[in-house]
Enzyme design. Structure first.
Site, mmCIF file in Angstrom:
data_model
loop_
_atom_site.group_PDB
_atom_site.id
_atom_site.type_symbol
_atom_site.label_atom_id
_atom_site.label_comp_id
_atom_site.label_asym_id
_atom_site.label_seq_id
_atom_site.Cartn_x
_atom_site.Cartn_y
_atom_site.Cartn_z
ATOM 1 N N CYS A 1 0.821 -1.208 0.000
ATOM 2 C CA CYS A 1 0.000 0.000 0.000
ATOM 3 C C CYS A 1 0.856 1.259 0.000
ATOM 4 C CB CYS A 1 -0.864 0.033 1.257
ATOM 5 S SG CYS A 1 -1.763 -1.467 1.544
ATOM 6 N N ARG B 1 4.586 0.452 -6.253
ATOM 7 C CA ARG B 1 4.671 -0.383 -5.052
ATOM 8 C C ARG B 1 3.740 -1.600 -5.155
ATOM 9 N NH1 ARG B 1 6.436 2.600 -0.285
ATOM 10 N NH2 ARG B 1 4.983 1.403 0.967
ATOM 11 N N TRP C 1 -3.110 -2.638 -1.317
ATOM 12 C CA TRP C 1 -2.705 -3.988 -1.728
ATOM 13 C C TRP C 1 -3.368 -4.917 -0.716
ATOM 14 C CZ3 TRP C 1 0.372 -8.118 0.151
ATOM 15 C CH2 TRP C 1 0.865 -8.990 -0.829
ATOM 16 N N ASN D 1 -1.363 1.942 6.073
ATOM 17 C CA ASN D 1 -0.465 0.888 5.571
ATOM 18 C C ASN D 1 -0.116 -0.023 6.735
ATOM 19 O OD1 ASN D 1 -0.408 2.187 3.172
ATOM 20 N ND2 ASN D 1 1.783 2.657 3.189
ATOM 21 N N GLY D 2 -0.066 -1.330 6.491
ATOM 22 C CA GLY D 2 0.311 -2.261 7.556
ATOM 23 C C GLY D 2 -0.844 -3.194 7.881
ATOM 24 N N GLU E 1 18.138 -16.315 -9.425
ATOM 25 C CA GLU E 1 17.671 -14.956 -9.663
ATOM 26 C C GLU E 1 17.032 -14.835 -11.048
ATOM 27 O OE1 GLU E 1 16.847 -12.522 -8.159
ATOM 28 O OE2 GLU E 1 16.861 -10.855 -9.571
ATOM 29 N N LYS F 1 13.225 -13.708 -11.831
ATOM 30 C CA LYS F 1 12.960 -12.544 -12.688
ATOM 31 C C LYS F 1 11.976 -12.924 -13.776
ATOM 32 C CE LYS F 1 14.000 -9.961 -11.292
ATOM 33 N NZ LYS F 1 14.429 -9.452 -10.080
ATOM 34 N N GLU G 1 8.289 -13.805 -12.289
ATOM 35 C CA GLU G 1 7.492 -12.742 -11.674
ATOM 36 C C GLU G 1 6.921 -11.766 -12.699
ATOM 37 O OE1 GLU G 1 9.559 -10.054 -8.986
ATOM 38 O OE2 GLU G 1 11.415 -10.380 -10.049
ATOM 39 N N HIS H 1 18.216 -36.231 -10.102
ATOM 40 C CA HIS H 1 17.675 -36.911 -8.917
ATOM 41 C C HIS H 1 16.157 -36.769 -8.832
ATOM 42 C CE1 HIS H 1 21.651 -37.922 -7.525
ATOM 43 N NE2 HIS H 1 22.013 -36.695 -7.841
ATOM 44 N N LYS I 1 6.199 -3.705 -4.349
ATOM 45 C CA LYS I 1 7.618 -3.353 -4.346
ATOM 46 C C LYS I 1 8.238 -3.529 -2.973
ATOM 47 C CE LYS I 1 11.426 -1.823 -6.088
ATOM 48 N NZ LYS I 1 12.179 -2.820 -6.871
HETATM 49 C C1 F6R Z 1 12.126 -9.543 -7.069
HETATM 50 C C2 F6R Z 1 12.085 -8.611 -5.957
HETATM 51 C C3 F6R Z 1 11.819 -9.157 -4.608
HETATM 52 C C4 F6R Z 1 12.663 -8.419 -3.549
HETATM 53 C C5 F6R Z 1 12.251 -8.869 -2.139
HETATM 54 C C6 F6R Z 1 13.082 -8.206 -1.078
HETATM 55 O O1 F6R Z 1 12.404 -8.890 -8.261
HETATM 56 O O2 F6R Z 1 12.234 -7.435 -6.123
HETATM 57 O O3 F6R Z 1 12.035 -10.523 -4.549
HETATM 58 O O4 F6R Z 1 14.005 -8.680 -3.785
HETATM 59 O O5 F6R Z 1 10.891 -8.572 -1.938
HETATM 60 O O6 F6R Z 1 12.895 -6.828 -1.095
HETATM 61 P P1 F6R Z 1 13.933 -5.871 -0.386
HETATM 62 O O7 F6R Z 1 15.222 -5.988 -1.130
HETATM 63 O O8 F6R Z 1 13.336 -4.494 -0.513
HETATM 64 O O9 F6R Z 1 14.071 -6.329 1.026
#
Ligand code: F6R
Length: 599
Positions: free
Chosen positions: A2, A27, A75, A99-100, A473, A477, A480, A496, A594
């Site tokens: 949010c 976000r 969110w 938020n929260g 990673e 990427k 997502e 395995h 985000k």
């Molecule tokens: C993937 C992504 C997330 C963040 C994760 C941690 O592209 O962005 O997996 O890496 O939510 O977020 P931070 O780094 O802000 O703690």
């Protein structure tokens, strides 16, 4: 997650709020709303869906002039995305955005029900609004402090009272909120980009503090309702860096910023061959290193483990923060707990940090956002200089994290390796901007390969060691933003069990940047190739993959030490172009946020 924006001043409040909400869209959200405080009443406009829809509805409504307002992108946590569940929420005399998560909202709801007060939405936020409403008898300070005594969980609250149309109140716990200071206008926001267009000056609201904001004044109070003096900060992010700058998406803009941000990140901690000046004590590690993080930051940790253990021979354990915090981890005072976080606000990572601190273990934060909670609470902080990262899927912050971990590995290895080797490796790190640019030049080739893979239903990334870390990673990427199911596998582990999923046409991306393991990985690739997999190899130009590679992306000439960083650019572009080809909202993938400030 949010987002919150609040404004009081002489501009059109609704316009400032909606523009602010647009800047917070990155976000992640599923509904949006604003509340406008006018002479007579507080009007609320809200809907499920995009901020654009809200903007259209507000324009049609021809709203009356207002003195102050608060806005929110939601969110969903409690209750599905819907107009009713969207914020702002109201009682008779009060309107809030939140938020929260209010953890004891069921208990509070029960208490309110006994007084005949029932919410109309499914949200925890409405319960907080109704509680505050109950407690308000004309003194906002008394009501707010009484309410937060009852609230358990996390919150950043923007509050309006019907009888105080010129004032916004704000309070927070475990969820960030800043108060922006302008000339004859002031703001509240959950994130700096929302206010950069108007001001760079802001205050950080601390836990338990309350702010009272009118267009000409900002007053702060502590938990005992005593006035507080606070230091004003100035954001060094320019507004331009929070805009797309001619690129079709933030993600590709941020991928292209990587040469500069990696140089800036390394430059802060390596001046004239002197690594991490005045930080010797952080590197005096007698025990183990625990790297704790979530998502991509966790993958950066996996990469860091490979390089630190190889170069400095210090044991490194990499832990998923949401697991670590409940695992009752065995930490010792001679260990170092490293928390990696772009936002510095991730709830699980923050909890892991607090857990380590409570056990008296030294902590280090690797954080991108200055002033964020993890940055403030970690005993030591190293900053990545990635600048504002708007795309939900991280690229540049991840790359800076890995580059910084490589630099830290060099620092830890300083006493074991020769000065010549140290210099050589440092030079390799500082050649990263040039090498990254070389990969960026391959974008059209990578786009063409992505076009061939875009309709895949499943895709595997395989590699060993540092290449397994990069595979993890790269797989995240891809999934997502493209919504293509993907798995990362340690190449030697495939046989395995998982190899049974390989059938004619299954795409497999083989990551081969670590020369010492290429022969082994090649053996594993042959196993999947023999079963009909279509193989894309990412490797050095001198590696012969002609026996098994259906597609090939070659790295520019570089050492194994930095190859996973260089290689990441290729898999970022690969994921980006698959997502674009599938017509997805690349910067705002479904269901994602985000900054994950709830656990
Ligand atoms: C993937 C992504 C997330 C963040 C994760 C941690 O592209 O962005 O997996 O890496 O939510 O977020 P931070 O780094 O802000 O703690």
């Amino acid at each position: 997650m949010c987002g919150i924006i609040g404004y009081t001043g002489d501009r059109d409040t609704e316009k400032v709020l909606i523009e602010g909400l647009k800047k917070l869209e990155y976000r992640g959200y599923d509904s949006a709303g604003i509340a406008l405080s006018g002479e007579e009443e507080i009007s609320i406009y809200k809907n499920e869906g995009k901020v654009q829809l809200l903007e259209d509805r507000v324009k049609e409504a021809n709203v009356a002039p207002s003195f102050a307002g608060i806005g929110h992108t939601r969110w969903a946590t409690h209750g599905k995305p819907s107009q009713l569940n969207s914020h702002p929420h109201r009682g008779k005399k009060v309107v809030i955005v939140h938020n929260g998560i209010i953890e004891n909202y069921q208990e509070l709801k029960g208490e309110l029900a006994q007084k005949g007060i029932r919410p109309i939405s499914d949200t925890d936020t409405e319960i907080a609004a109704l509680l505050l409403d109950q407690l308000y008898e004309g003194d906002p300070h008394a009501a707010i402090f009484a309410a937060i005594k009852r609230l358990e969980g996390s919150y950043a609250l923007g509050i309006l009272f019907t009888d105080r149309p010129h004032t916004i109140y704000a309070v927070r716990k475990d969820s960030p909120l800043i108060i922006g200071k302008g000339q004859g206008e002031n703001f509240i926001a959950s994130d700096i980009p929302a206010i950069l267009e108007y001001t760079h000056d802001y205050f950080l609201l601390e836990e338990g503090e309350m702010a009272e904001i009118t267009k000409d004044n900002i007053n702060f109070y502590d938990e005992k309702k005593r006035p507080l003096e606070k230091e004003m900060l100035t954001a060094d992010w320019d507004e331009q860096s929070a805009m797309k700058g001619g690129f079709p998406h933030f993600m590709v803009k941020e991928i292209n910023e990587q040469p500069q941000v990696v140089r800036a990140t390394l430059g802060q901690y390596a001046r004239g061959g002197n690594l991490f000046p005045n930080q010797e004590s952080v590197f005096d590690i007698k025990g183990s290193i625990y790297i704790v993080a979530c998502g991509s930051a966790y993958h950066a940790g996996l990469s860091g483990k490979q390089i630190i253990e190889k170069m400095a021979r210090i044991p490194v354990q990499v832990e998923i923060a949401s697991e670590f915090r409940y695992n009752n981890p065995i930490l010792r005072k001679e260990d170092l707990v490293v928390i990696i976080s772009q936002s510095g606000e991730t709830a699980d990572s923050l909890a892991a940090l607090r857990l380590a601190k409570a056990q008296g273990v030294p902590t280090l934060g690797i954080v991108n956002v200055r002033g964020s909670t993890i940055a403030r609470e970690a005993a030591t902080v190293f900053y990545t200089a990635a600048g504002p990262e708007i795309s939900v899927a991280t690229t540049k912050a991840y790359l800076c994290q890995v580059a910084l971990l490589n630099l830290m590995a060099l620092k830890m290895a300083e006493k074991y390796i020769s000065p010549e080797e140290l210099q050589e490796k440092l030079q390799q790190l500082f050649s990263l901007p040039t090498l990254i640019k070389e990969v960026l030049k391959k974008e059209s080739q990578i786009k063409a390969i992505a076009a061939k893979f875009k309709d895949a239903e499943h895709l595997f990334f395989i590699g060993r060691g540092q290449d397994y870390a990069l595979s993890c990673e790269s797989s995240l990427k891809l999934k997502e933003i493209s919504y293509v199911h993907s798995e990362a596998y340690a190449a030697g582990e495939l046989k395995h069990g998982t190899i049974s999923l390989i059938e004619p046409g299954t795409p497999v991306v083989a990551v081969m940047t670590d020369r010492s393991r290429i022969a082994k990985t090649a053996g594993n690739i042959k196993e999947v190739h023999a079963r009909g997999a279509i193989v894309l190899c990412l490797t050095h130009p001198d590696v012969d993959c002609s026996d098994f590679a259906d597609e090939l992306i070659t790295l520019p000439e570089c050492s194994d030490f930095i190859a996973p960083i260089v290689g990441a650019i290729a898999t970022q572009l690969f994921a980006y172009h698959i997502a674009v080809a599938r017509g997805n909202d690349v910067d705002k993938p479904r269901n994602l946020a985000k900054s994950v400030t709830v656990e």
